[in-house]
Write an enzyme that holds these catalytic residues in place. Structure first.
Site, PDB file in Angstrom:
ATOM      1  N   LYS A 134       0.833  -1.210   0.000  1.00  0.00           N
ATOM      2  CA  LYS A 134       0.000   0.000   0.000  1.00  0.00           C
ATOM      3  C   LYS A 134       0.867   1.259   0.000  1.00  0.00           C
ATOM      4  CE  LYS A 134      -3.349   2.194   3.139  1.00  0.00           C
ATOM      5  NZ  LYS A 134      -2.467   3.258   3.607  1.00  0.00           N
ATOM      6  N   ASP A 193      -0.425   0.158  -5.519  1.00  0.00           N
ATOM      7  CA  ASP A 193      -1.205  -0.958  -6.036  1.00  0.00           C
ATOM      8  C   ASP A 193      -0.774  -1.300  -7.449  1.00  0.00           C
ATOM      9  OD1 ASP A 193      -2.934  -1.939  -4.094  1.00  0.00           O
ATOM     10  OD2 ASP A 193      -4.201  -0.161  -4.251  1.00  0.00           O
ATOM     11  N   LYS A 230       6.840   9.139  -8.265  1.00  0.00           N
ATOM     12  CA  LYS A 230       7.291  10.025  -7.181  1.00  0.00           C
ATOM     13  C   LYS A 230       8.811  10.137  -7.139  1.00  0.00           C
ATOM     14  CE  LYS A 230       5.713   8.634  -3.200  1.00  0.00           C
ATOM     15  NZ  LYS A 230       5.256   7.278  -3.488  1.00  0.00           N
ATOM     16  N   LYS A 262       7.580   1.153   1.716  1.00  0.00           N
ATOM     17  CA  LYS A 262       8.301   0.320   0.736  1.00  0.00           C
ATOM     18  C   LYS A 262       9.663   0.906   0.407  1.00  0.00           C
ATOM     19  CE  LYS A 262       5.072   0.681  -2.311  1.00  0.00           C
ATOM     20  NZ  LYS A 262       4.122   1.401  -1.456  1.00  0.00           N
TER      21      LYS A 262
END
Lengths: 277, 350
Positions: free
Chosen positions: A16, A132, A47, A21
């Site tokens: 998520k 996702d 990003k 991460k």
């Protein structure tokens, strides 16, 4: 250097958005490099901040930005691959501004360019993929020839488990294809320090036919390291948090428990979360 | 147009939405059509429009500009590329610019309408033409006709000129498009009517302002019903729903057109019936033959028109008869039947 060179491992971290991460990936890459492995980390998120802590706070130019500015024909491998902490090679795919274009196509185009340069090399490649698997482009790292080992990063929060469960669906679907080598390699709990969180995530991992490979507690040292523009591995090498990342690195290298996941129905997932409240 | 319209291969008739729309917009002669997509989308349509034009004795180059989307435009969005293409069209002195989207531009969500709505100094009209959304060639034609009609001023309502008729949605890519038009003009002349505007066939952008001036509209075929309804809503103009097909269809056409216009059709119908009777006598040499027409679709308007003629000429349609060419769409008017019978005669005597 490790005693024995290993077959190149390609791993991908999915989970998520905002679950950690990139922090986990960067610390994992840093820990692997300290264990003597040649590591390439590829940020697969518009990003573009996956590798920032490995680059001491610098945003490296992304593959897609460079293609846009110079054209693909003018690009060289050294333009897109940058050396970070302890020689970890860093790539950012990049992509469009929010709300325009197709970020998924950006990931596919980046992979094609990296293939052309022969840049997908080393002992371990870590793919850090956005929240996702929203479209085929973000499933690219799971396809044949790329990451065979998928790690889910999740906390014990329901929405985080829900996203992890959805990614299990994508892995299951992809793994059913002929020649697919994509498998679920394990679940990493990046904790929110909820009660019984480790038990819950371990049970979730079992139910989706996998296992909890590392429980990483919440610790303010992570924020301190990031404010100092470093990974925890670099900023506080002997901290207990760094031990968790090193333990994860050792587990990733040894891990041979690769499975086809069995995603849960939403009711089963909610019941599971309720059991551990 | 397809020469072998096998009913088992109906996908041939669905076609590309973009091509359908371009068959309309490129027929506004002083316009430029901007295709927002990869250059190939413009290229193959350019080739198709150009070669079809040559087939119909029009040696003109369709005025197309592509935004030339490449990988970077797909990843980062193609709106800047579209702006460049529109600027290029503006500098090329277009009176009006039509912007047609493609499958990929709509997949990545480029805001084509927003780009078109800027002040470009000339009208820039967006037309949605992404075929993957389930559209067809006809959907593209309809979308383009609606968009072009949108540029006609409503103020023309109420100044309808007597005796003038619009021809709506001619199939610009069909073989015999001019012959079919001339046949309708001939039939209208029997009622004392003239054509106000061919909407849209080889017209200038400023002529579109006349769209609301006709007494009534004649649609090329029933697939254009939505256009007829829109023109009725905007301008209050009634419509005949199709070009005439077959002998009885032609007489019915005269009756319907006269009815809408408020004229007496008796004299026109009597004259046309005479023409048809003369035609049957003129083709007495092929009367009574057994012909093969194995790809006639039961119940289709083409079938009805052809069966009517075979009946009048005492022909029998059998599996192993003389092979005669059946047109892909119903022959238009009495003259369309005449051309078909000439082809049958050539085939029989070959």
């Amino acid at each position: 250097m490790p005693a024995n060179r290993i077959m190149m491992k390609q791993i991908a971290l999915y989970g998520k958005g905002g679950i950690g991460k990139s922090t986990t990936s960067a610390n994992l890459s840093a820990a692997l490099s300290l264990q003597g492995y040649d590591v390439l980390q590829i940020g697969c998120d518009p990003k573009r901040d996956s590798t920032r802590m490995l680059m001491h706070g610098n945003f490296i130019p992304t593959v897609m930005d460079l293609v846009r500015e110079r054209g693909e024909a003018q690009l060289r491998k050294e333009d897109v691959v940058h050396n970070g902490f302890n020689g970890v090679r860093c790539v950012e795919a990049g992509g469009p501004e929010p709300g325009v274009g197709c970020a998924g196509r950006g990931i596919i185009a980046t992979f094609q360019i990296l293939e052309k340069f022969g840049a997908l090399s080393g002992d371990v490649i870590v793919y850090d993929v956005l929240g996702d698997v929203v479209c085929g482009g973000f499933a690219m790292p799971m396809r044949e020839g790329y990451a065979q080992e998928i790690y889910l990063v999740t906390s014990g929060e329901l929405m985080s488990l829900y996203a992890a469960n959805n990614i299990c669906k994508a892995i299951k679907r992809l793994s059913s294809r002929v020649k697919s080598t994509c498998r679920l390699a394990g679940v990493i709990c990046n904790a929110r320090n909820m009660p019984r969180e480790e038990e819950l995530v371990a049970e979730f991992a079992l139910r989706v036919n996998s296992s909890l490979v590392e429980f990483i507690p919440r610790d303010r040292i992570v924020q301190l390291a990031e404010l100092n523009k470093q990974t925890v591995i670099e900023y506080a090498q002997e901290s207990s948090q760094a031990l968790h990342y090193r333990s994860l690195a050792a587990c990733v290298i040894k891990n041979t428990n690769l499975t086809i996941p069995s995603p849960l129905e939403i009711d089963a997932l909610e019941s599971l979360a309720l059991e551990f409240m | 147009m397809p020469s072998n319209p096998s009913p088992s291969n109906s996908c041939r008739f669905e076609g590309c939405t973009l091509t359908g729309a371009l068959s309309v917009t490129t027929s506004v002669c002083d316009s430029i059509s901007v295709v927002h997509g990869p250059s190939g989308c413009a290229h193959h349509n350019f080739s198709l429009l150009h070669t079809t034009g040559i087939d119909n004795d029009r040696i003109t180059f369709p005025r197309l500009v592509s935004s030339g989307m490449q990988d970077a435009e797909i990843v980062f969005g193609g709106e800047e590329a579209l702006e460049r293409a529109i600027r290029s069209a503006v500098s090329d002195n277009a009176s009006v610019i039509y912007v047609l989207s493609t499958c990929i531009a709509e997949t990545i969500g480029d805001d084509v309408k927003a780009v078109c709505s800027r002040d470009w100094g000339v009208p820039v009209i967006p037309i949605p033409t992404a075929g993957f959304l389930g559209g067809s060639f006809q959907k593209g034609v309809n979308n383009a006709l609606l968009a072009v009609a949108g540029s006609a001023p409503i103020s023309s309502q109420g100044v309808r000129l007597p005796g003038l008729v619009n021809i709506i949605g001619e199939k610009n890519l069909e073989f015999e498009v001019e012959e079919n038009y001339r046949e309708v003009v001939r039939l209208l002349s029997l009622l004392g009517l003239r054509v106000n505007l061919r909407f849209v066939h080889r017209i200038r952008a400023d002529e579109i302002a006349r769209l609301g001036s006709a007494s009534f509209n004649i649609l090329r075929d029933e697939d254009l019903g939505v256009i007829g309804e829109e023109l009725s809503r905007r301008f209050g103009t009634p419509a005949v729903t199709s070009f005439p097909a077959g002998f009885s269809g032609t007489l019915k056409f005269l009756e319907t057109a006269a009815g809408i216009y408020g004229a007496d059709p008796a004299e026109a119908i009597a004259k046309e019936r005479q023409v048809q009777e003369f035609l049957i006598r003129d083709f007495a040499d092929i009367a009574g033959l057994a012909i093969s027409a194995d790809h006639l679709v039961d119940g289709s308007s083409c079938n009805l028109a052809v069966r009517e003629i075979t009946g009048l000429l005492d022909m029998e349609v059998v599996r192993d008869g003389a092979r005669v060419p059946i047109p892909p769409v119903p022959p238009v008017g009495t003259t369309g039947i005449k051309r078909m019978l000439h082809r049958w005669r050539r085939a029989v005597h070959a």
